[in-house]
Scaffold this motif. Structure first.
Motif, PDB file in Angstrom:
ATOM      1  N   PRO A  43      62.025 111.849  99.660  1.00 27.53           N
ATOM      2  CA  PRO A  43      62.220 111.806  98.034  1.00 27.53           C
ATOM      3  C   PRO A  43      63.623 113.170  98.536  1.00 27.53           C
ATOM      4  N   GLY A  44      64.918 112.526  97.309  1.00 32.29           N
ATOM      5  CA  GLY A  44      65.930 113.663  97.469  1.00 32.29           C
ATOM      6  C   GLY A  44      67.018 113.231  98.398  1.00 32.29           C
ATOM      7  N   ASP A  45      66.691 113.235  99.447  1.00 29.24           N
ATOM      8  CA  ASP A  45      68.069 112.490 100.635  1.00 29.24           C
ATOM      9  C   ASP A  45      68.637 111.395  99.470  1.00 29.24           C
ATOM     10  N   ALA A  46      70.023 111.816 100.616  1.00 33.11           N
ATOM     11  CA  ALA A  46      71.405 111.364 100.160  1.00 33.11           C
ATOM     12  C   ALA A  46      71.081 110.044 101.119  1.00 33.11           C
ATOM     13  N   GLY A  66      63.174 108.361  96.231  1.00 29.25           N
ATOM     14  CA  GLY A  66      62.705 108.718  95.028  1.00 29.25           C
ATOM     15  C   GLY A  66      64.169 108.398  94.089  1.00 29.25           C
ATOM     16  N   PRO A  67      63.429 108.456  93.058  1.00 32.72           N
ATOM     17  CA  PRO A  67      64.907 108.557  92.014  1.00 32.72           C
ATOM     18  C   PRO A  67      65.548 109.952  92.001  1.00 32.72           C
ATOM     19  N   GLU A  68      65.418 111.138  92.239  1.00 35.26           N
ATOM     20  CA  GLU A  68      66.077 112.058  92.811  1.00 35.26           C
ATOM     21  C   GLU A  68      66.958 112.035  93.338  1.00 35.26           C
ATOM     22  N   GLY A  69      66.663 110.897  95.062  1.00 36.75           N
ATOM     23  CA  GLY A  69      67.399 110.908  96.203  1.00 36.75           C
ATOM     24  C   GLY A  69      68.810 110.056  95.688  1.00 36.75           C
ATOM     25  N   MET A  70      69.664 110.106  96.575  1.00 39.78           N
ATOM     26  CA  MET A  70      71.022 109.404  96.325  1.00 39.78           C
ATOM     27  C   MET A  70      71.725 108.233  97.249  1.00 39.78           C
ATOM     28  N   VAL A  71      71.282 106.786  96.365  1.00 41.71           N
ATOM     29  CA  VAL A  71      71.790 105.187  97.704  1.00 41.71           C
ATOM     30  C   VAL A  71      73.426 105.080  97.473  1.00 41.71           C
ATOM     31  N   PRO A  78      84.112  91.746  98.064  1.00 43.91           N
ATOM     32  CA  PRO A  78      84.303  91.988  96.668  1.00 43.91           C
ATOM     33  C   PRO A  78      82.735  91.181  96.397  1.00 43.91           C
ATOM     34  N   ALA A  79      82.845  89.372  97.104  1.00 42.03           N
ATOM     35  CA  ALA A  79      82.210  88.799  96.054  1.00 42.03           C
ATOM     36  C   ALA A  79      80.824  88.973  96.958  1.00 42.03           C
ATOM     37  N   MET A  80      80.738  89.556  98.278  1.00 39.78           N
ATOM     38  CA  MET A  80      78.985  89.937  98.167  1.00 39.78           C
ATOM     39  C   MET A  80      78.641  91.258  96.950  1.00 39.78           C
ATOM     40  N   LEU A  81      79.875  91.904  96.621  1.00 38.38           N
ATOM     41  CA  LEU A  81      79.231  93.354  95.758  1.00 38.38           C
ATOM     42  C   LEU A  81      79.153  92.202  94.352  1.00 38.38           C
ATOM     43  N   GLU A  82      79.952  91.590  94.469  1.00 37.96           N
ATOM     44  CA  GLU A  82      80.060  91.199  92.520  1.00 37.96           C
ATOM     45  C   GLU A  82      78.075  90.069  92.604  1.00 37.96           C
ATOM     46  N   ALA A  83      77.954  89.642  93.692  1.00 36.84           N
ATOM     47  CA  ALA A  83      76.642  88.965  94.051  1.00 36.84           C
ATOM     48  C   ALA A  83      75.343  90.010  94.105  1.00 36.84           C
ATOM     49  N   ALA A  84      76.015  91.212  94.279  1.00 35.55           N
ATOM     50  CA  ALA A  84      74.934  92.468  94.869  1.00 35.55           C
ATOM     51  C   ALA A  84      74.288  92.661  92.678  1.00 35.55           C
ATOM     52  N   VAL A  85      75.373  92.578  92.194  1.00 30.48           N
ATOM     53  CA  VAL A  85      75.664  93.290  91.017  1.00 30.48           C
ATOM     54  C   VAL A  85      74.329  91.968  90.402  1.00 30.48           C
ATOM     55  N   ARG A  86      74.686  90.556  90.364  1.00 33.21           N
ATOM     56  CA  ARG A  86      73.699  89.597  89.883  1.00 33.21           C
ATOM     57  C   ARG A  86      72.837  89.728  90.355  1.00 33.21           C
ATOM     58  N   ALA A  87      72.492  89.738  90.909  1.00 34.27           N
ATOM     59  CA  ALA A  87      70.834  89.939  91.817  1.00 34.27           C
ATOM     60  C   ALA A  87      70.308  91.584  91.443  1.00 34.27           C
ATOM     61  N   GLY A  88      71.638  92.327  90.324  1.00 32.43           N
ATOM     62  CA  GLY A  88      70.933  93.512  89.648  1.00 32.43           C
ATOM     63  C   GLY A  88      70.584  94.437  90.716  1.00 32.43           C
ATOM     64  N   ARG A  89      71.271  95.170  92.307  1.00 38.12           N
ATOM     65  CA  ARG A  89      70.683  95.817  93.107  1.00 38.12           C
ATOM     66  C   ARG A  89      71.740  96.996  91.988  1.00 38.12           C
ATOM     67  N   GLY A  90      72.166  97.174  91.747  1.00 37.58           N
ATOM     68  CA  GLY A  90      73.061  98.193  90.866  1.00 37.58           C
ATOM     69  C   GLY A  90      71.866  98.923  90.576  1.00 37.58           C
ATOM     70  N   ALA A  91      70.989  98.791  90.474  1.00 32.76           N
ATOM     71  CA  ALA A  91      69.931  99.534  89.385  1.00 32.76           C
ATOM     72  C   ALA A  91      69.545 100.536  90.559  1.00 32.76           C
ATOM     73  N   SER A  92      69.415 100.625  92.259  1.00 32.95           N
ATOM     74  CA  SER A  92      68.736 100.633  92.898  1.00 32.95           C
ATOM     75  C   SER A  92      69.876 101.315  93.643  1.00 32.95           C
ATOM     76  N   GLY A  93      70.644 101.373  93.221  1.00 34.02           N
ATOM     77  CA  GLY A  93      71.814 102.110  94.654  1.00 34.02           C
ATOM     78  C   GLY A  93      73.267 102.432  93.421  1.00 34.02           C
TER      79      GLY A  93
END
Ligand SMILES: C[S@@+](CC[C@H](N)C(=O)[O-])C[C@H]1O[C@@H](n2cnc3c(N)ncnc32)[C@H](O)[C@@H]1O
Length: 201
Positions: A43-46, A66-71, A78-93
């Motif tokens: 927990p807390g790692d990057a 964990g929530p204190e870590g950095m992901v 870009p298209a892969m990153l756009e798909a990541a955003v659509r899938a809500g993965r920006g909430a995890s990192g």
């Protein structure tokens, strides 16, 4: 950023595959979670997911730091990153458009790098692995993962594997050593490829 022929190749290959990427591999979640659990993160790692694509590994990496870590998730397409955003993965990192050859991170900033399906797409594997070593602290970990073994993947693609394959153990060990990593464990089974290396120094 250089956008040489190799990057064009990566973009040409992954852009048309981005929208369907996750639906092509719907059962891989547990394998990614298991791999994320083997990086020794606390927990807390990057941690950086290098070549994160649609960010499939990000929830599992967030779960271990964990929530204190950095992901961070970095990808060139870009298209892969756009798909990541659509899938809500920006909430995890945090998602970044970046080339693993030139990361916007200071030396030793990270505890670990996770790279799934990445290494065979790198044009200059040793230089790129050295850049990954630069951003990891001494003693930090690199995990090169694929949710399918080399032989099973080659069979799926109608190829056979050879000792010259970048991911063959002796070749990979040497490649990693030249880039500042020591290969610590190597698994190549039908349902998992996982090479774990430790940053030297
Ligand atoms: C086989 S996909 C794997 C995606 C994701 N890691 C996964 O497991 O689903 C490889 C990814 O690496 C990215 N990639 C290839 N070369 C890269 C580079 N030099 N820098 C950053 N990303 C790169 C591609 O855009 C693509 O999204």
């Amino acid at each position: 950023m250089t956008d040489d022929h190799t990057h064009t190749h990566v973009l040409d290959f992954f852009t048309p595959r981005a929208a369907d990427w996750d639906s092509r591999f719907p059962d891989d979640g547990p394998a990614y979670a298991a791999a994320a659990g083997l990086l020794g993160l606390r927990p807390g790692d990057a941690v950086l997911d290098a070549g994160c694509g649609t960010g499939r590994a990000l929830p599992a990496l967030r779960a271990v730091v964990g929530p204190e870590g950095m992901v961070l998730g970095a990808d060139l397409t870009p298209a892969m990153l756009e798909a990541a955003v659509r899938a809500g993965r920006g909430a995890s990192g945090t998602l970044l458009r970046a080339d693993v050859a030139r990361l916007p991170l200071r030396d030793g900033a990270l505890d670990a790098v996770f790279g799934a399906g990445l290494i065979s797409h790198l044009a200059r594997p040793e230089a790129d692995l050295a850049e990954l070593a630069r951003v990891v602290r001494p003693g930090g970990v690199l995990a090169l993962f694929h949710p399918i073994g080399r032989a099973a993947l080659a069979a799926r693609q109608g190829r056979t594997i050879t000792d010259g394959d970048l991911r063959a153990e002796p070749r990979l060990r040497e490649l990693l050593a030249g880039a500042g990593w020591r290969l610590e464990s190597y698994t190549d089974e039908d349902d998992r490829f996982l090479a774990l290396a430790v940053k030297q120094g």
